[in-house]
Design a protein around this motif. Structure first.
Motif, PDB file in Angstrom:
ATOM      1  N   LEU A 284       0.839  -1.191   0.000  1.00  0.00           N
ATOM      2  CA  LEU A 284       0.000   0.000   0.000  1.00  0.00           C
ATOM      3  C   LEU A 284       0.879   1.248   0.000  1.00  0.00           C
ATOM      4  CD1 LEU A 284      -2.908   1.143   0.197  1.00  0.00           C
ATOM      5  CD2 LEU A 284      -2.611   1.139   2.681  1.00  0.00           C
ATOM      6  N   ALA A 285       0.885   1.967  -1.126  1.00  0.00           N
ATOM      7  CA  ALA A 285       1.677   3.190  -1.256  1.00  0.00           C
ATOM      8  C   ALA A 285       0.871   4.377  -0.767  1.00  0.00           C
ATOM      9  CB  ALA A 285       2.100   3.392  -2.707  1.00  0.00           C
ATOM     10  N   GLU A 286       1.472   5.152   0.118  1.00  0.00           N
ATOM     11  CA  GLU A 286       0.828   6.381   0.563  1.00  0.00           C
ATOM     12  C   GLU A 286       0.916   7.412  -0.563  1.00  0.00           C
ATOM     13  OE1 GLU A 286      -0.706   6.589   3.409  1.00  0.00           O
ATOM     14  OE2 GLU A 286      -0.047   4.614   4.123  1.00  0.00           O
ATOM     15  N   ASN A 287      -0.213   7.989  -0.895  1.00  0.00           N
ATOM     16  CA  ASN A 287      -0.229   9.028  -1.931  1.00  0.00           C
ATOM     17  C   ASN A 287       0.417   8.520  -3.222  1.00  0.00           C
ATOM     18  OD1 ASN A 287      -0.868  11.519  -2.974  1.00  0.00           O
ATOM     19  ND2 ASN A 287       0.877  12.595  -2.072  1.00  0.00           N
ATOM     20  N   ALA A 288      -0.110   7.396  -3.730  1.00  0.00           N
ATOM     21  CA  ALA A 288       0.438   6.756  -4.926  1.00  0.00           C
ATOM     22  C   ALA A 288       0.421   7.725  -6.109  1.00  0.00           C
ATOM     23  CB  ALA A 288      -0.362   5.499  -5.264  1.00  0.00           C
ATOM     24  N   GLN A 289       1.373   7.538  -7.018  1.00  0.00           N
ATOM     25  CA  GLN A 289       1.443   8.433  -8.180  1.00  0.00           C
ATOM     26  C   GLN A 289       0.192   8.326  -9.034  1.00  0.00           C
ATOM     27  OE1 GLN A 289       5.103   9.157 -10.359  1.00  0.00           O
ATOM     28  NE2 GLN A 289       6.145   7.675  -9.081  1.00  0.00           N
ATOM     29  N   ASP A 290      -0.188   7.119  -9.381  1.00  0.00           N
ATOM     30  CA  ASP A 290      -1.402   6.874 -10.163  1.00  0.00           C
ATOM     31  C   ASP A 290      -2.150   5.733  -9.488  1.00  0.00           C
ATOM     32  OD1 ASP A 290      -1.225   8.678 -12.578  1.00  0.00           O
ATOM     33  OD2 ASP A 290       0.705   7.660 -12.723  1.00  0.00           O
ATOM     34  N   GLU A 291      -2.966   6.096  -8.518  1.00  0.00           N
ATOM     35  CA  GLU A 291      -3.607   5.085  -7.673  1.00  0.00           C
ATOM     36  C   GLU A 291      -4.686   4.329  -8.436  1.00  0.00           C
ATOM     37  OE1 GLU A 291      -4.332   5.107  -3.097  1.00  0.00           O
ATOM     38  OE2 GLU A 291      -6.013   6.174  -4.042  1.00  0.00           O
ATOM     39  N   ILE A 292      -4.750   3.020  -8.206  1.00  0.00           N
ATOM     40  CA  ILE A 292      -5.803   2.195  -8.764  1.00  0.00           C
ATOM     41  C   ILE A 292      -6.700   1.734  -7.620  1.00  0.00           C
ATOM     42  CG2 ILE A 292      -4.382   1.451 -10.707  1.00  0.00           C
ATOM     43  CD1 ILE A 292      -3.870  -1.138  -9.277  1.00  0.00           C
ATOM     44  N   PRO A 293      -7.970   1.442  -7.887  1.00  0.00           N
ATOM     45  CA  PRO A 293      -8.916   1.094  -6.817  1.00  0.00           C
ATOM     46  C   PRO A 293      -8.486  -0.172  -6.075  1.00  0.00           C
ATOM     47  CG  PRO A 293     -10.065   1.579  -8.879  1.00  0.00           C
ATOM     48  CD  PRO A 293      -8.617   1.481  -9.215  1.00  0.00           C
TER      49      PRO A 293
ATOM     50  N   ILE B 124     -10.382  -1.436   0.730  1.00  0.00           N
ATOM     51  CA  ILE B 124      -9.773  -1.013   1.992  1.00  0.00           C
ATOM     52  C   ILE B 124     -10.080  -2.004   3.104  1.00  0.00           C
ATOM     53  CG2 ILE B 124      -9.722   0.809   3.737  1.00  0.00           C
ATOM     54  CD1 ILE B 124     -10.373   2.806   1.563  1.00  0.00           C
ATOM     55  N   GLU B 125     -11.299  -2.497   3.144  1.00  0.00           N
ATOM     56  CA  GLU B 125     -11.694  -3.408   4.227  1.00  0.00           C
ATOM     57  C   GLU B 125     -10.888  -4.694   4.202  1.00  0.00           C
ATOM     58  OE1 GLU B 125     -15.863  -4.024   4.065  1.00  0.00           O
ATOM     59  OE2 GLU B 125     -16.370  -1.942   4.571  1.00  0.00           O
ATOM     60  N   SER B 126     -10.601  -5.208   3.019  1.00  0.00           N
ATOM     61  CA  SER B 126      -9.832  -6.452   2.946  1.00  0.00           C
ATOM     62  C   SER B 126      -8.397  -6.239   3.427  1.00  0.00           C
ATOM     63  CB  SER B 126      -9.834  -6.986   1.512  1.00  0.00           C
ATOM     64  OG  SER B 126      -9.135  -6.114   0.649  1.00  0.00           O
ATOM     65  N   ILE B 127      -7.849  -5.023   3.227  1.00  0.00           N
ATOM     66  CA  ILE B 127      -6.493  -4.732   3.695  1.00  0.00           C
ATOM     67  C   ILE B 127      -6.453  -4.724   5.217  1.00  0.00           C
ATOM     68  CG2 ILE B 127      -4.587  -3.088   3.602  1.00  0.00           C
ATOM     69  CD1 ILE B 127      -5.291  -4.422   0.948  1.00  0.00           C
ATOM     70  N   GLU B 128      -7.487  -4.222   5.835  1.00  0.00           N
ATOM     71  CA  GLU B 128      -7.528  -4.130   7.294  1.00  0.00           C
ATOM     72  C   GLU B 128      -7.516  -5.494   7.962  1.00  0.00           C
ATOM     73  OE1 GLU B 128     -10.991  -1.805   7.927  1.00  0.00           O
ATOM     74  OE2 GLU B 128      -9.988   0.123   7.523  1.00  0.00           O
TER      75      GLU B 128
END
Length: 764
Positions: free
Chosen positions: A564-573, A576-580
């Motif tokens: 998980l990149a903070e403030n990604a350059q070109d973020e893709i969807p 979030i819940e699965s990451i938690e």
């Protein structure tokens, strides 16, 4: 003189050969890359200067441009020789190319010496401008990670260097931006972001010098110095010198084509018109934007015919043939290739039009203005416009060099009135703009001098100095300074709003290049042994494929790790819940701030923390080239002459009633695809027992994005029902149009479905 010439040739030739030998014996790394940089881009300047005509600055500029063009063409030809490209033969070719002009010049008696008079011009002031330009282009240049387009270029370069030259023709742009970083990569064995970008820094510096020379030969030296100063501080010029992309090459070759054309007009030298054709063709191998400088070049060349009243058939024919040959080397196979339709569709509809076939916009002024005043301060743009208008007025009044007007006006009109989405392509009219602004500044100053008022003169000098200072500080804060990353945090950290006002509410979102950003991807290698694959991420694969060296990535929910990149350059969807639900096992920081967090399904102890600020990532072409895996089980069946199913893998480890079955399909695109086909994977025996239908790669990679020759790894996870029958069931695969539900045809297959195997699911 002759002994001195012989001694000079011997020294330069021996230096070039010694440099080449060092490249062979030096270990991979920065010192080796420095030697490669000298061999590719610096020593040929000395060598070619001995053969060319004119002032030492002009000769050096043309020689530097020739080195970039010819070394790239040599690599282009070399990669299509049968067998994988290797270091030693290419090193011999490049070394011979660097020495050859020296020998030709000496043997032909055309060795051009530098006179003392040529060195005694205003070179200290020009040198100061170039040093300032270099500072803006080089300082902190290695901080920035590759962005998406740079990642694409380097992955394609890796493919070319591992024997897949066809990558050059599916790029949908010219090959120069791939070939330029590929040359030092081939010679060095491995490369890192800084050294891949350094040739573009060099090209950006040459642009400043070339604009100085154009201003000087068209008008006077003061105009050239002013033009060079203005472009040294230009946000587009700075940004595009700090990235692996075509823009600096387009500007450089376009300017050098004008320099050579002007020399032809002044002297009638056939060598000069040949150089003009070569550089214009070279610019076209960088990007289609090069066509916008062609009217200015043509105006200069045609002026020679008007002045002489005669036509140099031999010179023109030779130049045209040389340019056509260079263009044909690339564009003939490109136009005959499978991506040409998509390329034209993209250019005509997405860029020229509004996305609708045949639709052309009437005005893109807002987009041009916003992009211009984001890369540059409002003060810089307003001052440039004022000086430019004054220069245009003076030029038309005195009937001076009209090519300067075309150099500015043609790209301006094109991107104002014919392009719906100009983005950063507005850079094309700034080279002409700074020359006209330089003329305007010089003319205005002469009028002030004529008033013979010291107070007014001092005030004008002070105002001009303040304007230059404000103009320089803005690109420094936006493009050079890295703390904070202002483009990424515009709302909180935009440069002094009271000092740098803007006329728009929100900055541009798309098509931004050259701004500093580092998430910490270079340091992911430190976790490589502890990351479980396949992984997933919110960062686009164009970046992760480079820094993770094509590690196994998935867009499905079966990933073992999530980066998980903070403030990604070109973020893709991403979910979030699965990451938690995962365990945080690693953190990468950049200057103490969070950059990347590594989550995994398995908890392997305490969370490790690594600082990435000074990390470097050296990679071999073999590490980065896309895998050519065709699956464990071969299929090799075509669908609709557009796609071939090469093979598949099957994972039955969880395949029990109520469990899951994973099928990974390996597709190859045979041509450009204009429809978004859905993949079906069915367990069907007259009754649908289980299935997975959807766009490839878990709905992430539609078929319209597939490139001819590309291998698409397409996993499918099939949920098996509890009542799955205890007998063999056919496993069927195919493609269909979601709208018409029509399946893509398969020869001699009535159902247009490929039978992979008969599959029996057993109870545990």
């Amino acid at each position: 003189m002759i002994p001195n010439l012989r001694r000079g040739i011997f020294i330069v030739g021996a230096t070039i050969i010694t440099n080449a030998v060092l490249i062979l014996i030096l270990p991979e790394g920065p010192i080796s890359q420095l030697a490669i940089f000298l061999l590719l881009w610096i020593w040929p300047v000395i060598s070619w200067s001995a053969l060319l005509e004119g002032h030492i600055i002009e000769r050096a500029l043309l020689a530097a441009g020739l080195a970039i063009l010819l070394n790239s063409l040599l690599l282009y030809i070399y990669v299509f020789i049968p067998g994988d490209p290797s270091k030693a033969p290419f090193l011999i070719i490049i070394t011979a190319a660097a020495i050859a002009p020296l020998l030709i010049a000496y043997l032909a008696g055309r060795f051009k010496e530098t006179t003392r008079k040529q060195l005694e011009a205003n070179w200290p002031l020009l040198l100061l401008i170039l040093l300032i330009a270099l500072g803006f282009r080089l300082v902190n240049m290695g901080y920035k990670e590759l962005q998406g387009d740079e990642g694409v270029i380097m992955v394609r370069a890796a493919s070319v260097l591992t024997g897949d030259g066809a990558e050059l023709f599916i790029h949908q742009k010219g090959p120069m931006e791939i070939l330029i970083p590929a040359a030092p990569w081939l010679l060095g064995g491995s490369i890192e972001d800084f050294w891949a970008r350094l040739p573009f820094v060099w090209a950006g510096l040459l642009v400043v010098a070339a604009l100085y020379w154009l201003g000087r030969i068209w008008f006077r030296e003061s105009v050239g110095l002013l033009a060079a100063s203005l472009f040294a501080l230009n946000g587009f010029g700075i940004a595009f010198s700090r990235i692996i992309q075509y823009q600096s090459i387009v500007i450089l070759f376009g300017a050098l084509a004008l320099v050579a054309a002007w020399r032809y007009r002044q002297t009638g030298s056939r060598r000069s018109i040949l150089l003009a054709a070569l550089f214009l063709a070279g610019a076209s191998l960088a990007h289609y934007d090069a066509i916008l400088v062609a009217p200015a070049v043509a105006w200069v060349l045609i002026g020679k015919i008007r002045e002489d009243g005669k036509f140099d058939y031999m010179g023109w024919i030779t130049a045209l043939l040389a340019g056509i040959v260079i263009l044909a080397l690339f564009y003939v196979p490109f136009f005959l290739g499978p991506t040409i339709e998509n390329t034209f569709g993209y250019l005509l509809n997405d860029r020229l039009g509004s996305g609708q076939p045949g639709a052309f916009p009437g005005w893109s002024g807002y987009e041009v203005w916003r992009m211009s005043t984001f890369y540059n301060s409002l003060w810089y743009v307003l001052g440039l416009i004022l000086l430019l208008l004054f220069g245009l007025w003076y030029l038309f009044k005195k009937r001076l060099q009209f090519a300067a007007v075309l150099y500015f006006l043609v790209p301006l009109v094109f991107y104002l009135f014919f392009v719906a989405d100009p983005r950063t392509h507005v850079y094309t009219f700034y080279p002409g703009a700074v020359i006209l602004a330089g003329l305007g500044a010089f003319t205005a100053w002469k009028r002030v001098e004529n008033l013979n008022t010291r107070i007014l003169s001092a005030a004008v000098i002070g105002l001009f100095g303040l304007w230059l200072t404000l103009s320089a500080l803005y690109p420094y804060l936006m493009l050079v300074d890295t703390d904070p990353e202002r483009q990424r945090t515009w709302a909180e950290n935009r440069p002094a709003p009271a000092l740098y006002p803007v006329t728009w509410k929100e900055p541009p979102i798309y098509g931004l290049f050259g701004f500093p950003h580092q998430a910490g991807w270079r340091a992911v290698q430190e976790f490589a042994s502890s990351i479980y694959y396949p992984y997933s991420s919110n960062e686009e694969e164009e970046i992760t494929n480079w820094y993770l060296a094509q590690a196994d990535r998935t867009y499905c929910k079966d990933y073992s790790s999530f980066l998980l990149a903070e403030n990604a350059q070109d973020e893709i969807p991403y979910d979030i819940e699965s990451i938690e639900e995962l365990n945080l096992t690693g953190r990468i920081t950049v200057g103490g701030r969070d950059g990347i967090r590594i989550f995994q399904r398995d908890n392997n102890g305490e969370t490790a923390v690594i600082e990435a600020a000074n990390t470097r990532r050296w990679l071999d072409p073999q590490d980065v080239a896309p895998p050519k895996n065709k699956g464990e089980y071969e299929v090799n069946i075509e669908l609709g002459e557009q796609v071939r199913l090469l093979g598949y893998d099957i994972d039955t480890s969880q395949a029990t009633p109520g469990g899951t079955l994973k099928i990974t399909l390996y597709w190859e695109a045979l041509s450009a695809i204009d429809r978004n086909y859905q993949v079906f994977v069915h367990l069907y025996d007259g009754q649908m027992r289980a299935q997975d239908d959807g766009a490839p790669e878990c709905a992430f990679n539609p078929t319209t994005r597939w490139e001819p020759g590309q291998i698409i790894i397409d996993p499918h996870i099939i949920e098996l029902p509890e009542d799955f029958p205890d007998h063999e069931v056919p496993l069927l695969v195919g493609l269909y149009d979601l709208i018409t539900e029509e399946r893509l045809g398969i020869q001699d297959n009535v159902d247009n479905a490929i039978l992979l195997r008969m599959l029996k699911i057993r109870n545990e």
